[in-house]
Design an enzyme around this catalytic site. Sequence first.
Site, mmCIF file in Angstrom:
data_model
loop_
_atom_site.group_PDB
_atom_site.id
_atom_site.type_symbol
_atom_site.label_atom_id
_atom_site.label_comp_id
_atom_site.label_asym_id
_atom_site.label_seq_id
_atom_site.Cartn_x
_atom_site.Cartn_y
_atom_site.Cartn_z
ATOM 1 N N ASP A 1 0.863 -1.181 0.000
ATOM 2 C CA ASP A 1 0.000 0.000 0.000
ATOM 3 C C ASP A 1 0.900 1.231 0.000
ATOM 4 O O ASP A 1 1.658 1.450 0.950
ATOM 5 C CB ASP A 1 -0.913 0.019 1.224
ATOM 6 C CG ASP A 1 -1.827 1.234 1.224
ATOM 7 O OD1 ASP A 1 -2.773 1.263 0.410
ATOM 8 O OD2 ASP A 1 -1.587 2.161 2.028
ATOM 9 N N GLU B 1 -1.601 -1.619 -6.019
ATOM 10 C CA GLU B 1 -2.853 -0.986 -6.429
ATOM 11 C C GLU B 1 -2.740 -0.427 -7.846
ATOM 12 O O GLU B 1 -1.655 -0.054 -8.298
ATOM 13 C CB GLU B 1 -3.196 0.146 -5.464
ATOM 14 C CG GLU B 1 -3.453 -0.291 -4.041
ATOM 15 C CD GLU B 1 -3.641 0.893 -3.123
ATOM 16 O OE1 GLU B 1 -4.788 1.164 -2.753
ATOM 17 O OE2 GLU B 1 -2.633 1.532 -2.775
ATOM 18 N N CYS C 1 -12.363 -4.457 6.001
ATOM 19 C CA CYS C 1 -11.744 -4.991 7.216
ATOM 20 C C CYS C 1 -10.941 -6.231 6.834
ATOM 21 O O CYS C 1 -11.483 -7.152 6.211
ATOM 22 C CB CYS C 1 -12.808 -5.333 8.247
ATOM 23 S SG CYS C 1 -12.138 -6.139 9.736
ATOM 24 N N CYS D 1 -12.691 -9.445 8.983
ATOM 25 C CA CYS D 1 -14.006 -10.012 8.670
ATOM 26 C C CYS D 1 -14.514 -9.658 7.280
ATOM 27 O O CYS D 1 -15.514 -10.205 6.827
ATOM 28 C CB CYS D 1 -15.027 -9.573 9.723
ATOM 29 S SG CYS D 1 -15.391 -7.804 9.700
ATOM 30 N N CYS E 1 -13.249 -1.373 12.732
ATOM 31 C CA CYS E 1 -14.324 -2.141 12.098
ATOM 32 C C CYS E 1 -15.589 -2.070 12.948
ATOM 33 O O CYS E 1 -15.569 -2.444 14.136
ATOM 34 C CB CYS E 1 -13.898 -3.593 11.893
ATOM 35 S SG CYS E 1 -15.172 -4.603 11.090
ATOM 36 N N CYS F 1 -16.568 -6.287 13.719
ATOM 37 C CA CYS F 1 -15.790 -7.141 14.636
ATOM 38 C C CYS F 1 -14.976 -6.341 15.650
ATOM 39 O O CYS F 1 -14.341 -6.916 16.536
ATOM 40 C CB CYS F 1 -14.878 -8.072 13.847
ATOM 41 S SG CYS F 1 -13.564 -7.218 12.929
ATOM 42 N N ASP G 1 -3.186 1.958 6.642
ATOM 43 C CA ASP G 1 -2.302 1.542 5.555
ATOM 44 C C ASP G 1 -1.931 0.063 5.672
ATOM 45 O O ASP G 1 -1.877 -0.660 4.673
ATOM 46 C CB ASP G 1 -1.038 2.408 5.542
ATOM 47 C CG ASP G 1 -1.347 3.864 5.254
ATOM 48 O OD1 ASP G 1 -2.346 4.117 4.556
ATOM 49 O OD2 ASP G 1 -0.595 4.739 5.724
#
Length: 357
Positions: free
Chosen positions: A178, A262, A315, A318, A335, A338, A345
């Site tokens: 990232d 990305e 997330c 989850c 999140c 969860c 990052d």
Amino acid sequence: MLKAYKYRLYPNREQQEFFAKCFGCARFIYNKMLSDRIDHYKETGKSLKNTPAQYKADFPWLKEVDSLALANAQVNLNKAYNNFFRDKTVGFPKFKSRKFNYFSYTTNNQKGTVHIENGYIKLPKLKSPVRVKQHRQFTGTIKSCTISKTPAGRYFVSVLVETEIKQLQPISSKVGIDVGLKEFAVLSDGSRFANPKHLRKSEKRLAKLQKDLSRKRKGSNNRNKARLKVAKLHEKISNQRSEFLHKLSTKIIRENQAIVIEDLKVKNMLKNHKLSKAISEVSWSMFRTMLEYKAEWYGRDIIIAPSNYASSQLCSSCGNKSSQTKDLSCRVYICPECGLEIDRDYNASLNLLKLAL
């Protein structure tokens, strides 16, 4: 496989004059051929098939330079036309300005006309070889070379060699990357690489030199000296950036078999005027290009995440999607499902890694 090796040249005065002629003639023949093609198309509606040899009778001084430099100028013009017809967004071929302070020409190796020996490189049409700083050796056949002069007045030769590149041993490790502005890259293995901000660190010095340049009288020797100081600092910043990107990309390629990055639309991101300077400085596109060609060399896999893959909004535990990270000031992802609290990052890099798994 073709690989280029770039070396510093130290030409004497006579050799510098020859290079200047080659730079100028290559630029002239490119512009002249482009101009004639445009005029011919306006008159007849058909494309013109012209070559540099057709102009040597009217411009005899073209015979003083390397003919292959002129031939390669024609090749570059044809390539520019092909790129335009392939994709109109590339733009129509443009004329080359002599006011642009970066000069170059390309020549080919024909039966040993280009070779390096004992710290000197032999080039076509030059009587004496040019001193070269060959800081690393290569094995293979020289196909062509490009001689260039930077705005700082330094000469370089880029030697294109057909060689075999030994691929790295396959390994099992995979990584997601990232990239960002605060930190240049955060990897899914926990590694973090700070943004070096080479331009920002040299901005005050650069502003001082540019201010001095603006006060010098145009055409004076003092103005040229001031211009060289600005050019040398720009070149230093560029070299610092390239060195950082090369070292980091090589490290990542050596340590991982699969790399997920990305698909950033940098051109669109630059429209944000508040961040455009920082985005330009960080050079994400150059970093991606380095990863891609080094992966091809050494037998690694590059996976490009889809542009609609919201890696920073998911997330990593989850899979729940939350839009909280659309606010760039939000540095911790929490999140709502969860309850996971994680650096945004690092969370994005873990989501990218899932594409490789």
